[in-house]
Design an enzyme around this catalytic site. Structure first.
Site, PDB file in Angstrom:
ATOM      1  N   SER A   1      27.829 -11.178  39.729  1.00  0.00           N
ATOM      2  CA  SER A   1      26.396 -10.954  39.502  1.00  0.00           C
ATOM      3  C   SER A   1      25.934  -9.543  39.851  1.00  0.00           C
ATOM      4  O   SER A   1      24.867  -9.368  40.438  1.00  0.00           O
ATOM      5  CB  SER A   1      25.581 -11.973  40.294  1.00  0.00           C
ATOM      6  OG  SER A   1      25.867 -11.863  41.676  1.00  0.00           O
TER       7      SER A   1
ATOM      8  N   HIS B   1      23.250   4.948  65.227  1.00  0.00           N
ATOM      9  CA  HIS B   1      23.899   3.671  64.932  1.00  0.00           C
ATOM     10  C   HIS B   1      24.189   3.650  63.432  1.00  0.00           C
ATOM     11  O   HIS B   1      23.389   4.121  62.636  1.00  0.00           O
ATOM     12  CB  HIS B   1      22.983   2.511  65.299  1.00  0.00           C
ATOM     13  CG  HIS B   1      23.434   1.187  64.761  1.00  0.00           C
ATOM     14  ND1 HIS B   1      24.455   0.463  65.333  1.00  0.00           N
ATOM     15  CD2 HIS B   1      23.009   0.458  63.683  1.00  0.00           C
ATOM     16  CE1 HIS B   1      24.632  -0.660  64.661  1.00  0.00           C
ATOM     17  NE2 HIS B   1      23.769  -0.690  63.642  1.00  0.00           N
TER      18      HIS B   1
ATOM     19  N   SER C   1      25.813   0.831  60.531  1.00  0.00           N
ATOM     20  CA  SER C   1      26.369  -0.492  60.264  1.00  0.00           C
ATOM     21  C   SER C   1      26.125  -0.853  58.809  1.00  0.00           C
ATOM     22  O   SER C   1      25.314  -0.219  58.116  1.00  0.00           O
ATOM     23  CB  SER C   1      25.744  -1.548  61.184  1.00  0.00           C
ATOM     24  OG  SER C   1      24.369  -1.712  60.895  1.00  0.00           O
TER      25      SER C   1
ATOM     26  N   GLY D   1      25.392  -4.156  57.984  1.00  0.00           N
ATOM     27  CA  GLY D   1      24.522  -5.330  57.943  1.00  0.00           C
ATOM     28  C   GLY D   1      25.202  -6.604  57.485  1.00  0.00           C
ATOM     29  O   GLY D   1      24.510  -7.569  57.119  1.00  0.00           O
ATOM     30  N   ARG D   2      26.530  -6.649  57.494  1.00  0.00           N
ATOM     31  CA  ARG D   2      27.254  -7.849  57.062  1.00  0.00           C
ATOM     32  C   ARG D   2      27.682  -8.668  58.282  1.00  0.00           C
ATOM     33  O   ARG D   2      27.516  -8.245  59.434  1.00  0.00           O
ATOM     34  CB  ARG D   2      28.484  -7.457  56.237  1.00  0.00           C
ATOM     35  CG  ARG D   2      28.183  -6.525  55.076  1.00  0.00           C
ATOM     36  CD  ARG D   2      27.289  -7.161  54.036  1.00  0.00           C
ATOM     37  NE  ARG D   2      27.993  -8.164  53.255  1.00  0.00           N
ATOM     38  CZ  ARG D   2      28.654  -7.888  52.130  1.00  0.00           C
ATOM     39  NH1 ARG D   2      28.731  -6.649  51.681  1.00  0.00           N
ATOM     40  NH2 ARG D   2      29.242  -8.862  51.455  1.00  0.00           N
TER      41      ARG D   2
ATOM     42  N   SER E   1      31.821  -7.350  58.472  1.00  0.00           N
ATOM     43  CA  SER E   1      30.961  -6.559  59.340  1.00  0.00           C
ATOM     44  C   SER E   1      31.670  -5.288  59.817  1.00  0.00           C
ATOM     45  O   SER E   1      32.816  -5.330  60.255  1.00  0.00           O
ATOM     46  CB  SER E   1      30.541  -7.398  60.553  1.00  0.00           C
ATOM     47  OG  SER E   1      29.748  -6.631  61.439  1.00  0.00           O
TER      48      SER E   1
ATOM     49  N   ASN F   1      28.499   2.984  67.171  1.00  0.00           N
ATOM     50  CA  ASN F   1      27.425   3.765  67.776  1.00  0.00           C
ATOM     51  C   ASN F   1      28.023   5.042  68.346  1.00  0.00           C
ATOM     52  O   ASN F   1      29.100   5.013  68.956  1.00  0.00           O
ATOM     53  CB  ASN F   1      26.727   2.979  68.885  1.00  0.00           C
ATOM     54  CG  ASN F   1      26.151   1.671  68.386  1.00  0.00           C
ATOM     55  OD1 ASN F   1      25.302   1.655  67.507  1.00  0.00           O
ATOM     56  ND2 ASN F   1      26.625   0.560  68.946  1.00  0.00           N
TER      57      ASN F   1
ATOM     58  N   ASP G   1      33.750  -4.675  65.719  1.00  0.00           N
ATOM     59  CA  ASP G   1      34.188  -5.032  64.364  1.00  0.00           C
ATOM     60  C   ASP G   1      35.367  -4.186  63.893  1.00  0.00           C
ATOM     61  O   ASP G   1      36.142  -4.623  63.043  1.00  0.00           O
ATOM     62  CB  ASP G   1      33.035  -4.850  63.366  1.00  0.00           C
ATOM     63  CG  ASP G   1      31.874  -5.781  63.648  1.00  0.00           C
ATOM     64  OD1 ASP G   1      32.129  -6.966  63.936  1.00  0.00           O
ATOM     65  OD2 ASP G   1      30.718  -5.328  63.584  1.00  0.00           O
TER      66      ASP G   1
END
Length: 354
Positions: free
Chosen positions: A181, A216, A218, A220-221, A226, A230, A268
């Protein structure tokens, strides 16, 4: 900035003066004391109006006085003349619009690449996502949006310094994927606070500044997708005429290890420094008002892993500029921090470095 990086990267801070002609009459009540630079600007303005030729416009006088105040802020200890570079001129323009609520000040470069090719998309990162794995295309779109907000009305520690909040979004959009999609494959969020101050160091007749920041980054997962880290950093910035350079070493703020790979708490990507290294070098050179060349590079010397990105802006029509970008190496995005690839994209530049 970064070449912030960047050069999302900038060389001098806002200077604390604004156009006298642009001030609303209400401010003439002097409810707040004027800064040293505002007084310098007004003194220069009145003197220049009095002594200038009748053919000189007010805009020309204002520009002259802004340049004179900027030179005073970064004056040399040896008394030699200061030559303002392209970054200084950009910051002077930003200073005049900083208090306008309808204008957003760019931080790093802003651009849209409708077509970004790779020699091999990172399918492996999505192997646990059956609908994505194997269905990602080697061509996608990318955009970067970056703004900054000055947080101080007056000098903090030294003359001409400033504290900023910056926010940058980079996103990679699988808009050509017909089997899925057309998702946004990856989006990186990068908020930061940084302090910028000019310093009295003028190698080769140029100007210098220091930036101290914390940021920071990231995507956002969650769970296996993820990625985040930092950092605190210090950046040395240099300009001379149409050339700018930034050197940004950083220290990663440690995180606790994850109890299990699926845990939501913990690091992560504990090996991210092995790929992203400990510093970033940025450069930009403005050939003319229409052409600008930029470079960004990282190196992990202990593991010999690197990343380079080269970009060039060029005229299209009117104020619209084209932008071409080539990159090679590890870490174009957080999800690809440990993935090596080459990429080539073409699109438009909304703002430039210089």
């Amino acid at each position: 900035m970064p070449i912030k990086n960047h050069i999302s990267v900038l060389l001098l801070s806002t200077l604390g003066f604004s156009s006298y002609a642009e001030q609303p009459k209400e401010l003439e009540l002097e409810l707040e004391p004027k800064t040293k630079n505002q007084l310098r600007f007004e003194s220069c303005l009145f003197s220049s109006i009095k002594n200038s030729d009748k053919s000189t416009t007010l805009a020309q006088i204002e520009q002259h006085c802004e340049n004179e105040v900027a030179k005073k802020v970064i004056e040399r200890d040896d008394g030699k003349n200061i030559e303002l570079g392209a970054l200084s001129h950009r910051l002077i323009k930003e200073t005049r619009s900083a208090s306008d609520p309808y204008i957003m000040t760019p931080h790093k470069m802003n651009y849209i690449l409708p077509a970004l090719l790779t020699d091999g998309i990172n399918q492996e990162a999505y192997k646990t996502h059956d609908n994505w794995y194997g269905n990602l295309e080697d061509i996608e779109a990318k955009f970067q949006l970056s703004i900054k907000i000055p947080l101080l009305a007056n000098d903090l520690l030294v003359e001409g310094d400033q504290l900023f909040f910056g926010f940058t979004i980079e996103s990679w959009w699988q808009m050509y994927s017909d089997k899925i999609s057309k998702p946004f494959r990856e989006t990186n969020y990068n908020p930061e606070f940084f302090y910028l101050a000019p310093i009295g160091f003028h190698p080769f007749g140029g100007n210098s500044a220091i930036v101290l920041g914390i940021e920071h980054q990231s995507n956002g997962r969650s769970q296996d997708l993820s990625r985040s880290w930092n950092r605190v950093y210090i950046t040395y910035l240099y300009e001379k005429r149409n050339f700018a350079l930034s050197f940004k070493p950083w220290y990663r703020i440690p995180e606790n290890e994850k109890a299990t790979p699926q845990s939501s708490n913990g690091d992560d990507n504990p090996d991210i420094l092995d790929y992203m290294g400990h510093f970033e070098l940025g450069m930009a050179y403005k050939f003319s008002k229409d052409y600008e060349l930029s470079f960004k590079g990282r190196e992990s010397f202990s593991h010999h892993r690197r990343f380079v990105e080269v970009g060039i802006t060029f005229p299209l029509w009117g104020k619209l500029r084209g932008y071409a970008q080539y990159s090679n190496g590890y870490g174009e995005s957080l999800i690809d921090y440990n993935y090596n690839q080459q990429r080539l994209g073409i699109g438009i530049a909304l703002t430039t470095f210089l």
